[in-house]
Write a protein that holds these residues in place. Sequence first.
Motif, PDB file in Angstrom:
ATOM      1  N   GLU B 111       0.841  -1.205   0.000  1.00  0.00           N
ATOM      2  CA  GLU B 111       0.000   0.000   0.000  1.00  0.00           C
ATOM      3  C   GLU B 111       0.872   1.251   0.000  1.00  0.00           C
ATOM      4  O   GLU B 111       0.661   2.167  -0.792  1.00  0.00           O
ATOM      5  CB  GLU B 111      -0.905  -0.019   1.241  1.00  0.00           C
ATOM      6  CG  GLU B 111      -2.030   0.989   1.194  1.00  0.00           C
ATOM      7  CD  GLU B 111      -1.685   2.250   1.965  1.00  0.00           C
ATOM      8  OE1 GLU B 111      -1.999   3.350   1.455  1.00  0.00           O
ATOM      9  OE2 GLU B 111      -1.100   2.150   3.056  1.00  0.00           O
ATOM     10  N   LEU B 112       1.924   1.255   0.839  1.00  0.00           N
ATOM     11  CA  LEU B 112       2.771   2.451   0.854  1.00  0.00           C
ATOM     12  C   LEU B 112       3.635   2.563  -0.390  1.00  0.00           C
ATOM     13  O   LEU B 112       3.857   3.657  -0.900  1.00  0.00           O
ATOM     14  CB  LEU B 112       3.656   2.514   2.084  1.00  0.00           C
ATOM     15  CG  LEU B 112       4.248   3.932   2.118  1.00  0.00           C
ATOM     16  CD1 LEU B 112       3.437   4.825   3.015  1.00  0.00           C
ATOM     17  CD2 LEU B 112       5.700   3.959   2.425  1.00  0.00           C
ATOM     18  N   ALA B 113       4.110   1.422  -0.898  1.00  0.00           N
ATOM     19  CA  ALA B 113       4.922   1.454  -2.121  1.00  0.00           C
ATOM     20  C   ALA B 113       4.121   2.081  -3.261  1.00  0.00           C
ATOM     21  O   ALA B 113       4.665   2.830  -4.082  1.00  0.00           O
ATOM     22  CB  ALA B 113       5.375   0.052  -2.499  1.00  0.00           C
ATOM     23  N   ALA B 114       2.812   1.781  -3.295  1.00  0.00           N
ATOM     24  CA  ALA B 114       1.959   2.333  -4.353  1.00  0.00           C
ATOM     25  C   ALA B 114       1.675   3.808  -4.123  1.00  0.00           C
ATOM     26  O   ALA B 114       1.670   4.612  -5.054  1.00  0.00           O
ATOM     27  CB  ALA B 114       0.649   1.548  -4.424  1.00  0.00           C
ATOM     28  N   ARG B 115       1.460   4.180  -2.854  1.00  0.00           N
ATOM     29  CA  ARG B 115       1.073   5.552  -2.540  1.00  0.00           C
ATOM     30  C   ARG B 115       2.277   6.481  -2.526  1.00  0.00           C
ATOM     31  O   ARG B 115       2.175   7.659  -2.841  1.00  0.00           O
ATOM     32  CB  ARG B 115       0.375   5.561  -1.172  1.00  0.00           C
ATOM     33  CG  ARG B 115      -0.178   6.887  -0.730  1.00  0.00           C
ATOM     34  CD  ARG B 115      -1.297   6.694   0.300  1.00  0.00           C
ATOM     35  NE  ARG B 115      -0.928   5.793   1.381  1.00  0.00           N
ATOM     36  CZ  ARG B 115      -0.292   6.170   2.505  1.00  0.00           C
ATOM     37  NH1 ARG B 115       0.051   7.427   2.673  1.00  0.00           N
ATOM     38  NH2 ARG B 115      -0.005   5.293   3.441  1.00  0.00           N
ATOM     39  N   ARG B 116       3.422   5.976  -2.144  1.00  0.00           N
ATOM     40  CA  ARG B 116       4.637   6.782  -2.010  1.00  0.00           C
ATOM     41  C   ARG B 116       5.782   6.149  -2.797  1.00  0.00           C
ATOM     42  O   ARG B 116       6.789   5.723  -2.208  1.00  0.00           O
ATOM     43  CB  ARG B 116       5.055   6.840  -0.551  1.00  0.00           C
ATOM     44  CG  ARG B 116       4.694   8.109   0.172  1.00  0.00           C
ATOM     45  CD  ARG B 116       5.587   9.251  -0.236  1.00  0.00           C
ATOM     46  NE  ARG B 116       5.421  10.386   0.671  1.00  0.00           N
ATOM     47  CZ  ARG B 116       5.370  11.640   0.262  1.00  0.00           C
ATOM     48  NH1 ARG B 116       5.444  11.909  -1.033  1.00  0.00           N
ATOM     49  NH2 ARG B 116       5.254  12.607   1.124  1.00  0.00           N
ATOM     50  N   PRO B 117       5.670   6.051  -4.112  1.00  0.00           N
ATOM     51  CA  PRO B 117       6.730   5.393  -4.886  1.00  0.00           C
ATOM     52  C   PRO B 117       8.083   6.066  -4.702  1.00  0.00           C
ATOM     53  O   PRO B 117       9.118   5.448  -4.917  1.00  0.00           O
ATOM     54  CB  PRO B 117       6.238   5.522  -6.329  1.00  0.00           C
ATOM     55  CG  PRO B 117       5.258   6.646  -6.320  1.00  0.00           C
ATOM     56  CD  PRO B 117       4.613   6.606  -4.969  1.00  0.00           C
ATOM     57  N   GLU B 118       8.067   7.309  -4.248  1.00  0.00           N
ATOM     58  CA  GLU B 118       9.323   8.037  -4.061  1.00  0.00           C
ATOM     59  C   GLU B 118      10.239   7.355  -3.048  1.00  0.00           C
ATOM     60  O   GLU B 118      11.470   7.390  -3.200  1.00  0.00           O
ATOM     61  CB  GLU B 118       9.053   9.477  -3.597  1.00  0.00           C
ATOM     62  CG  GLU B 118       8.375  10.355  -4.630  1.00  0.00           C
ATOM     63  CD  GLU B 118       6.862  10.246  -4.577  1.00  0.00           C
ATOM     64  OE1 GLU B 118       6.351   9.496  -3.711  1.00  0.00           O
ATOM     65  OE2 GLU B 118       6.190  10.896  -5.402  1.00  0.00           O
ATOM     66  N   LEU B 119       9.664   6.735  -2.023  1.00  0.00           N
ATOM     67  CA  LEU B 119      10.506   6.079  -1.019  1.00  0.00           C
ATOM     68  C   LEU B 119      11.326   4.954  -1.651  1.00  0.00           C
ATOM     69  O   LEU B 119      12.552   4.899  -1.502  1.00  0.00           O
ATOM     70  CB  LEU B 119       9.652   5.538   0.134  1.00  0.00           C
ATOM     71  CG  LEU B 119      10.419   4.755   1.210  1.00  0.00           C
ATOM     72  CD1 LEU B 119      11.512   5.597   1.847  1.00  0.00           C
ATOM     73  CD2 LEU B 119       9.476   4.225   2.279  1.00  0.00           C
TER      74      LEU B 119
END
Lengths: 220, 220
Positions: B111-119
């Motif tokens: 979920e975070l990889a999709a929402r915050r690809p910048e990380l």
Amino acid sequence: MSTPVVDPATPAPGRTRRNRGSEVVRDALIDAAIVEFAANGFDGASTRRIAEAAGAHQSQIKYHFDTKNELWKRCLDRMIGELEAAIAAATDGHRDDPRALVEASIRGLVELAARRPELSRIMMHEATSDSERLAWLFETHTGRLRAPLDRRWGRLRERGDAAPIGSDVLYHTLIGAASLLYANAPEARLMGVDPADPAVFERHADALVALFLGPGSDDR
Amino acid sequence: MSTPVVDPATPAPGRTRRNRGSEVVRDALIDAAIVEFAANGFDGASTRRIAEAAGAHQSQIKYHFDTKNELWKRCLDRMIGELEAAIAAATDGHRDDPRALVEASIRGLVELAARRPELSRIMMHEATSDSERLAWLFETHTGRLRAPLDRRWGRLRERGDAAPIGSDVLYHTLIGAASLLYANAPEARLMGVDPADPAVFERHADALVALFLGPGSDDR
DNA sequence: GTCTATAATTAGATAGAC
DNA sequence: GTCTATCTAATTATAGAC
């Protein structure tokens, strides 16, 4: 015979290196550039450092490749060639068995990711933002590379012999699982794992095959 | 009351912007820097472009963060905080069931990889070569983040309830499989996949859970 | 084909006015 | 806290001697 005006084997006064021949210099520059691009990305890479590592002068890049961009493309041409050779070598002799073919492709992919971490590193650097380089990469190489994997995976899924992953997300899921360990080897080493250890590579490849193809037919 | 010498709401002659307050400017600079660092890497990122995107001046980075390096660290502090919050939210209420805990962790990660690809992009940029930044990242964040996943995975494998992957290579295999699709979204789009499509995200997360944890207990 | 010298840009950092 | 102006260093690209 006429007296030779210039002996190419003798460095001229003020020269520190004699001519090495075009192919040798080109190869040395590409070798050095691959390492530099992988470590620092395209923008962070310095043509001066590349030339220095290759035992050449920065201006020779202009002579042999014209621009930094063209040098980068030749680096990718070479590494993609190595990848295709690794997969071809691994799949050789498995043309009749779809499952063995995919297993061999996975092992070939992991083998090259481990041996040439620079390829994954450069791809990960480039694919994070739209650029002319990314478009070139897709048109020239990655588009073509994806097709056979897609076909084979589709056949395997029809037989119910593969993990439940759509072929659209398969590419990045498999490449990510197979190559991040080697692309990010400096981080892995901080965590106590040595991706250069053959034992680590073996267990990783076995794990990926088990993950994507399930237990082999032999084990059932 | 004394007459105010300066009215902070009125831009001085020659000024185009009024004061916005320290927190607002800091936040805007971090927001802009995250995008710039992710797209171009640390070296390729320009503090001038960051400031411009934030509606500030390059010199304000010196004032608020001192150096480009410190600004980068604050970007990672923020994003790692978001990652921990996403995983904490997903695992909340599953403290007693090890399998559900790991499944929730995987879903939170995706979920975070999709929402915050910048990380993922920044991590992939940095972990490709040894640097002071990578060492800081490991000491400050990634070392700590890996531990709970390791523990939970070990417990699951003891029960025979997880894929045959050693916990040493698990981290990079899982993170790679979970985040490359989003980190390399520009490439995925060229291949006809839109990682921003919620349907793609759902199928990808389901696939990862099936891959690493096998069919759920419900389905057996 | 190799090498020196340099032009033209651009970077991050900084000093000081306001 | 904001902004202009500028410093120093590094970059790629280029011209021309040998």
